[in-house]
Design a protein around this motif. Structure first.
Motif, mmCIF file in Angstrom:
data_model
loop_
_atom_site.group_PDB
_atom_site.id
_atom_site.type_symbol
_atom_site.label_atom_id
_atom_site.label_comp_id
_atom_site.label_asym_id
_atom_site.label_seq_id
_atom_site.Cartn_x
_atom_site.Cartn_y
_atom_site.Cartn_z
ATOM 1 N N LEU A 161 -6.619 -6.509 14.952
ATOM 2 C CA LEU A 161 -6.114 -5.431 14.105
ATOM 3 C C LEU A 161 -6.842 -4.150 14.485
ATOM 4 C CD1 LEU A 161 -5.754 -7.128 10.597
ATOM 5 C CD2 LEU A 161 -4.036 -6.816 12.381
ATOM 6 N N MET A 162 -6.193 -3.356 15.336
ATOM 7 C CA MET A 162 -6.827 -2.176 15.886
ATOM 8 C C MET A 162 -7.022 -1.089 14.830
ATOM 9 S SD MET A 162 -4.793 -1.840 19.518
ATOM 10 C CE MET A 162 -5.854 -0.507 20.086
ATOM 11 N N ALA A 163 -8.100 -0.333 15.010
ATOM 12 C CA ALA A 163 -8.281 0.852 14.175
ATOM 13 C C ALA A 163 -7.099 1.780 14.398
ATOM 14 C CB ALA A 163 -9.594 1.535 14.524
ATOM 15 N N SER A 164 -6.565 2.327 13.304
ATOM 16 C CA SER A 164 -5.302 3.061 13.350
ATOM 17 C C SER A 164 -5.504 4.531 13.012
ATOM 18 C CB SER A 164 -4.317 2.435 12.354
ATOM 19 O OG SER A 164 -3.276 3.319 12.018
ATOM 20 N N ARG A 165 -5.045 5.390 13.903
ATOM 21 C CA ARG A 165 -5.053 6.821 13.610
ATOM 22 C C ARG A 165 -4.212 7.127 12.374
ATOM 23 N NH1 ARG A 165 -3.682 9.239 19.644
ATOM 24 N NH2 ARG A 165 -5.667 8.689 20.669
ATOM 25 N N ALA A 166 -3.074 6.459 12.280
ATOM 26 C CA ALA A 166 -2.177 6.717 11.143
ATOM 27 C C ALA A 166 -2.828 6.311 9.828
ATOM 28 C CB ALA A 166 -0.859 5.968 11.341
ATOM 29 N N LEU A 167 -3.538 5.172 9.835
ATOM 30 C CA LEU A 167 -4.212 4.750 8.613
ATOM 31 C C LEU A 167 -5.340 5.709 8.276
ATOM 32 C CD1 LEU A 167 -4.816 2.863 6.295
ATOM 33 C CD2 LEU A 167 -5.990 1.326 7.893
ATOM 34 N N CYS A 168 -6.078 6.156 9.264
ATOM 35 C CA CYS A 168 -7.178 7.084 9.024
ATOM 36 C C CYS A 168 -6.656 8.383 8.414
ATOM 37 C CB CYS A 168 -7.904 7.362 10.341
ATOM 38 S SG CYS A 168 -9.539 8.094 10.161
ATOM 39 N N ALA A 169 -5.485 8.826 8.864
ATOM 40 C CA ALA A 169 -4.897 10.056 8.332
ATOM 41 C C ALA A 169 -4.327 9.873 6.937
ATOM 42 C CB ALA A 169 -3.808 10.556 9.277
ATOM 43 N N ALA A 170 -3.828 8.663 6.646
ATOM 44 C CA ALA A 170 -3.144 8.432 5.376
ATOM 45 C C ALA A 170 -4.072 8.006 4.251
ATOM 46 C CB ALA A 170 -2.063 7.367 5.559
ATOM 47 N N ALA A 171 -5.169 7.336 4.588
ATOM 48 C CA ALA A 171 -6.022 6.728 3.563
ATOM 49 C C ALA A 171 -6.777 7.788 2.775
ATOM 50 C CB ALA A 171 -7.002 5.758 4.215
ATOM 51 N N GLY A 172 -6.796 7.600 1.458
ATOM 52 C CA GLY A 172 -7.543 8.499 0.592
ATOM 53 C C GLY A 172 -8.953 8.028 0.326
ATOM 54 N N GLY A 173 -9.276 6.806 0.747
ATOM 55 C CA GLY A 173 -10.609 6.259 0.523
ATOM 56 C C GLY A 173 -10.634 4.785 0.842
ATOM 57 N N PRO A 174 -11.750 4.124 0.600
ATOM 58 C CA PRO A 174 -11.895 2.707 0.954
ATOM 59 C C PRO A 174 -10.838 1.799 0.339
ATOM 60 C CG PRO A 174 -14.032 3.665 0.454
ATOM 61 C CD PRO A 174 -13.023 4.705 0.103
ATOM 62 N N ASP A 175 -10.377 2.098 -0.849
ATOM 63 C CA ASP A 175 -9.389 1.222 -1.485
ATOM 64 C C ASP A 175 -8.097 1.150 -0.694
ATOM 65 O OD1 ASP A 175 -11.127 0.588 -3.502
ATOM 66 O OD2 ASP A 175 -10.269 1.973 -4.970
ATOM 67 N N ASP A 176 -7.728 2.237 -0.049
ATOM 68 C CA ASP A 176 -6.508 2.215 0.762
ATOM 69 C C ASP A 176 -6.684 1.319 1.990
ATOM 70 O OD1 ASP A 176 -5.059 3.866 -0.921
ATOM 71 O OD2 ASP A 176 -5.607 5.704 0.132
ATOM 72 N N TYR A 177 -7.868 1.323 2.566
ATOM 73 C CA TYR A 177 -8.127 0.407 3.683
ATOM 74 C C TYR A 177 -8.048 -1.041 3.216
ATOM 75 C CZ TYR A 177 -9.592 4.267 6.665
ATOM 76 O OH TYR A 177 -9.618 5.418 7.424
ATOM 77 N N ARG A 178 -8.632 -1.322 2.052
ATOM 78 C CA ARG A 178 -8.571 -2.692 1.522
ATOM 79 C C ARG A 178 -7.127 -3.119 1.288
ATOM 80 N NH1 ARG A 178 -12.909 -0.576 -1.740
ATOM 81 N NH2 ARG A 178 -14.932 -1.387 -1.065
#
Length: 395
Positions: A161-178
């Motif tokens: 599961l590669m680190a995602s530029r899109a996720l990094c841009a969209a996430a508002g904090g750790p909960d979004d990553y979880r």
């Protein structure tokens, strides 16, 4: 016979005589004491328009031949990772074909090296790079991941599961990553490898896991792993900070692997200590594959002196290839593959062969010689001399 050529070093031309003795090349069984993945690059089709922004056109014969070379050395292949220019020239249509073709050729990994389960000796990058640049809703990010995860499932490869530029841009904090990772981990039929790529490899990943603090980010990812024990095989860490890696390694639950992606400090991290060690998932292993295979065999044999002797001269080479701007390390990987006869030309998808200067490549050549990873020195000298002449240097 002494081999020499004139290299652009230290602001001038210097006659350089090759000194290295190539590391003995042969075939190897997979290492018993460590899992070792080489993140493989792709070979551009020299007859195609692989200029910046153009769709990637791959030379399949040499791309797959390079993977067979890695497998013959006992290494496993990490396919379609950033080394293969994900996000820097390799588009999603080409990535899908790459994954399918490579997985179809992958041999199996012995059960003794895989925790009792025989699996293919290939793991594939699962990301979100089919999404256009910009900010997307989290559900769109999850959907992109799911599409790529389905492909890994289809071909029977272990997902990374590669680190995602899109996720990094969209996430508002750790909960979004979880939220994203919990969804994905619940859908995979086999334990996955997580992927933490530092911003030196990709500036768009700055603040991954929801924090600019590496210590806080480590808290987030260790909690995520602890909550999903049994679904996570391990985590690849590419921070180029051995102390941070060791600290994270010591916090992982029993049975969860730390795959080092530290191309500066890999010998000591893989060697480890009496209690813990790192397995390997490294781009540099593609460049130094014969040396990596020989060093891992020495480790299996308990010959730590030979392990250190083989790996020590590869570290200056690795630090050169991965020097800032680090994300251009891919150019050095393709350069050495060309020098060693694994591809017909020094070209890359997206025109990335221009990512390093001739003086940088000259120092890479010198250090590769010292490390014994120019497997055919005569060929390497002949090829690099021609490139230098094209660049205006009388070599």
């Amino acid at each position: 016979m002494t081999l020499s050529l004139r290299l652009p070093l230290d602001g001038g031309l210097e006659t350089y005589e090759l000194v290295g003795e190539p590391v003995a090349h042969g075939t190897y069984e997979p290492a018993r004491s460590r899992l070792a993945f080489a993140a493989a690059h792709v070979v551009a089709d020299p007859l195609a328009d692989n200029s910046p922004g153009a769709p990637a056109v791959i030379d399949w014969e040499h791309t797959l031949g390079f993977r067979r070379h890695l497998w013959s050395l006992g290494l496993s292949v990490a396919e379609a990772m950033d080394t293969a220019q994900r996000g820097m020239g390799l588009d999603w249509p080409a990535t899908q074909e790459l994954i399918r073709r490579s997985a179809a050729e992958a041999p199996t990994r012995p059960a003794s090296a895989a925790g009792g389960e025989t699996t293919k000796r290939i793991a594939v990058g699962v990301g979100t790079d089919q999404l256009p640049a910009g900010v997307h809703p989290l559900e769109a990010v999850i959907g992109a991941y799911e599409e790529q995860l389905a492909l890994a499932e289809e071909v029977g490869a272990q997902p990374i599961l590669m680190a995602s530029r899109a996720l990094c841009a969209a996430a508002g904090g750790p909960d979004d990553y979880r939220k994203v990772y919990d969804r994905l981990l619940s859908q995979s039929s086999r334990p996955v490898i997580l992927h933490w790529l530092g911003s030196m490899f990709d500036p768009a990943l700055d603040g991954y896991w929801g924090s600019d603090s590496l210590d806080t980010a480590a808290d987030v990812v260790t909690e995520l792993i602890a909550e999903n024990t049994g679904r996570v095989d391990g985590i690849k860490v590419s921070l180029l900070d051995d102390a941070k890696e060791i600290a994270l390694r010591n916090r992982l639950p029993e049975g969860v692997r730390l795959y080092t992606g530290d191309d500066f400090n890999y010998p000591s991290l893989i060697r480890g200590d009496d209690e813990r060690y790192s397995d390997a998932l490294l781009g540099i292993f593609a460049a130094i594959a014969p040396a990596a295979a020989a060093a891992l065999k020495a480790l299996d044999d308990g010959d730590l002196a030979k392990y250190d002797e083989i790996f020590a001269p590869t570290v200056p080479l690795a630090r050169q290839i991965f020097s800032a701007p680090t994300y251009y390390y891919k150019t050095g990987i393709a350069f050495l593959a060309w020098l060693n006869g694994h591809q017909p030309g020094f070209g890359m998808v997206g025109g990335l062969q221009t990512g390093r200067s001739l003086p940088h490549l000259a120092e890479t050549f010198r250090l590769a010689d010292a490390a014994g990873v120019l497997t055919s020195p005569e060929l390497a000298v002949d090829r690099f001399r021609k490139l230098l002449v094209v660049g205006g240097i009388d070599a």
